[in-house]
Design a protein around this motif. Structure first.
Motif, PDB file in Angstrom:
ATOM      1  N   ALA A  33       0.687  -1.192   0.255  1.00  0.00           N
ATOM      2  CA  ALA A  33      -0.055   0.161  -0.011  1.00  0.00           C
ATOM      3  C   ALA A  33       0.846   1.451   0.052  1.00  0.00           C
ATOM      4  O   ALA A  33       0.537   2.350  -0.491  1.00  0.00           O
ATOM      5  CB  ALA A  33      -1.006   0.003   1.214  1.00  0.00           C
ATOM      6  N   ARG A  34       1.952   1.108   0.834  1.00  0.00           N
ATOM      7  CA  ARG A  34       2.865   2.406   0.784  1.00  0.00           C
ATOM      8  C   ARG A  34       3.406   2.643  -0.475  1.00  0.00           C
ATOM      9  O   ARG A  34       3.602   4.016  -0.718  1.00  0.00           O
ATOM     10  CB  ARG A  34       4.076   2.298   1.706  1.00  0.00           C
ATOM     11  CG  ARG A  34       5.038   3.290   1.805  1.00  0.00           C
ATOM     12  CD  ARG A  34       5.951   3.322   3.140  1.00  0.00           C
ATOM     13  NE  ARG A  34       5.146   3.387   4.264  1.00  0.00           N
ATOM     14  CZ  ARG A  34       5.071   4.587   4.813  1.00  0.00           C
ATOM     15  NH1 ARG A  34       5.195   5.798   4.188  1.00  0.00           N
ATOM     16  NH2 ARG A  34       4.219   4.746   5.992  1.00  0.00           N
ATOM     17  N   TRP A  35       3.703   1.637  -1.283  1.00  0.00           N
ATOM     18  CA  TRP A  35       4.360   1.754  -2.397  1.00  0.00           C
ATOM     19  C   TRP A  35       3.306   1.731  -3.574  1.00  0.00           C
ATOM     20  O   TRP A  35       3.867   1.535  -4.960  1.00  0.00           O
ATOM     21  CB  TRP A  35       5.613   0.800  -2.834  1.00  0.00           C
ATOM     22  CG  TRP A  35       6.595   1.270  -1.964  1.00  0.00           C
ATOM     23  CD1 TRP A  35       6.884   1.004  -0.512  1.00  0.00           C
ATOM     24  CD2 TRP A  35       7.734   1.948  -2.234  1.00  0.00           C
ATOM     25  NE1 TRP A  35       8.099   1.548  -0.277  1.00  0.00           N
ATOM     26  CE2 TRP A  35       8.706   2.197  -1.300  1.00  0.00           C
ATOM     27  CE3 TRP A  35       8.225   2.388  -3.698  1.00  0.00           C
ATOM     28  CZ2 TRP A  35       9.802   2.880  -1.361  1.00  0.00           C
ATOM     29  CZ3 TRP A  35       9.266   3.102  -3.738  1.00  0.00           C
ATOM     30  CH2 TRP A  35      10.086   3.319  -2.749  1.00  0.00           C
ATOM     31  N   GLY A  36       2.122   1.823  -3.398  1.00  0.00           N
ATOM     32  CA  GLY A  36       1.043   1.860  -4.489  1.00  0.00           C
ATOM     33  C   GLY A  36       1.129   0.697  -5.265  1.00  0.00           C
ATOM     34  O   GLY A  36       0.745   0.949  -6.602  1.00  0.00           O
ATOM     35  N   CYS A  37       1.411  -0.525  -4.807  1.00  0.00           N
ATOM     36  CA  CYS A  37       1.445  -1.627  -5.587  1.00  0.00           C
ATOM     37  C   CYS A  37       0.367  -2.784  -5.215  1.00  0.00           C
ATOM     38  O   CYS A  37       0.191  -2.766  -4.020  1.00  0.00           O
ATOM     39  CB  CYS A  37       3.123  -2.238  -5.663  1.00  0.00           C
ATOM     40  SG  CYS A  37       4.058  -1.312  -6.569  1.00  0.00           S
ATOM     41  N   GLY A  38      -0.030  -3.608  -6.174  1.00  0.00           N
ATOM     42  CA  GLY A  38      -1.131  -4.714  -5.646  1.00  0.00           C
ATOM     43  C   GLY A  38      -0.461  -5.819  -5.538  1.00  0.00           C
ATOM     44  O   GLY A  38      -1.299  -6.762  -5.018  1.00  0.00           O
ATOM     45  N   ASP A  39       0.820  -6.105  -5.928  1.00  0.00           N
ATOM     46  CA  ASP A  39       1.402  -7.392  -5.553  1.00  0.00           C
ATOM     47  C   ASP A  39       2.617  -7.508  -5.294  1.00  0.00           C
ATOM     48  O   ASP A  39       3.328  -6.452  -5.305  1.00  0.00           O
ATOM     49  CB  ASP A  39       1.159  -8.352  -6.748  1.00  0.00           C
ATOM     50  CG  ASP A  39       1.523  -7.909  -8.027  1.00  0.00           C
ATOM     51  OD1 ASP A  39       2.774  -7.973  -8.157  1.00  0.00           O
ATOM     52  OD2 ASP A  39       0.909  -7.658  -9.054  1.00  0.00           O
TER      53      ASP A  39
END
Length: 253
Positions: free
Chosen positions: A231-237
């Motif tokens: 979430a912090r890095w804006g990624c989903g996996d």
């Protein structure tokens, strides 16, 4: 059962000798500096009988021929990197085993830094030699592999027993700690680890080897599957998060 001798060489490498008291065998993990490896063995009255290479880079395999000429040792190297490694007697890949005396080491495929990179895990001794695949609070640059390959490699290392002592090949931990805190600023365990790293380096002590369980809690590259870090890095996996972290670290100053 065995003794591991760690020594600094080149600008920031660590060399390792693994000595089996029962058989008298000594394995040199990589050959970053041939004379340093040979001198370290001589100082202990050991003779290098084997070299286990982790990957092809010259600060890991560049001393192979000189060590072999001085000792007559046998050289084991990763099959995927073998075209660029000299003096090989045997090639290995993930799932193979090598031995020192009565001890067996498992070969783990950890490609990503180079395509054929391997690590050596001695489960009975509770130690693993990971070359440049994994560092204290970091991982190697992704020179040849893909994020998918490198994350799968790190997942194999994550699956080792958490008490495993990880022996990596460079003293990069202060730099890695600065990025790790940037990447994961709310991690209290990481903040304590970073402070300890600063203290140890201020008095010239190594930060390697490191216990895997601490890396699992603090190393952002091993935590790319953590929802909070994603979430912090804006990624989903995990793969996308690992790729984002690796790209950010490459440009971090």
């Amino acid at each position: 059962m065995i003794e591991v001798h760690q020594f600094a060489c080149l600008s920031d490498n660590y060399g390792y000798l693994v000595h089996d008291r029962a058989s008298g065998e000594t394995v040199c993990i990589d050959t970053p500096d041939a004379e340093a490896c040979l001198a370290a063995a001589r100082a202990r009255g050991w003779t290098i009988t084997q070299v286990w290479n982790t990957h092809w880079h010259p600060d890991h395999a560049g001393g192979n021929l000189a060590v072999k000429a001085a000792t007559g040792c046998t050289i084991t190297a990763p099959a995927g990197d073998s075209a660029r490694i000299e003096g090989i007697d045997r090639t290995v890949d993930g799932g193979d085993t090598v031995t020192i005396g009565a001890l067996t080491a498992e070969v783990i495929a950890v490609g990503g830094h180079t395509l054929g990179h391997v690590a050596y895990h001695l489960p009975e001794a509770g130690i693993a030699f990971v070359g440049d695949a994994l560092f204290a609070l970091g991982c190697g640059r992704m020179f040849e592999g893909t994020p998918e390959q490198f994350w799968a490699s790190l997942a194999r290392l994550k699956a080792l027993p958490p008490e495993t002592r990880i022996h990596c090949a460079h003293e990069y931990t202060q730099s890695n700690a600065r990025f790790a805190v940037h990447a994961d600023p709310d991690n209290a365990a990481l903040a304590a680890y970073a402070a300890e790293v600063t203290e140890r380096r201020s008095i010239g002590l190594p930060t390697v080897p490191m216990p895997l369980d601490r890396e699992l809690a603090c190393n952002p590259f091993l935590r790319a599957d953590d929802p909070a870090l994603q979430a912090r890095w804006g990624c989903g996996d995990a793969v996308a998060t690992f790729a984002a972290l690796r790209a950010a670290k490459d440009g971090f100053r």
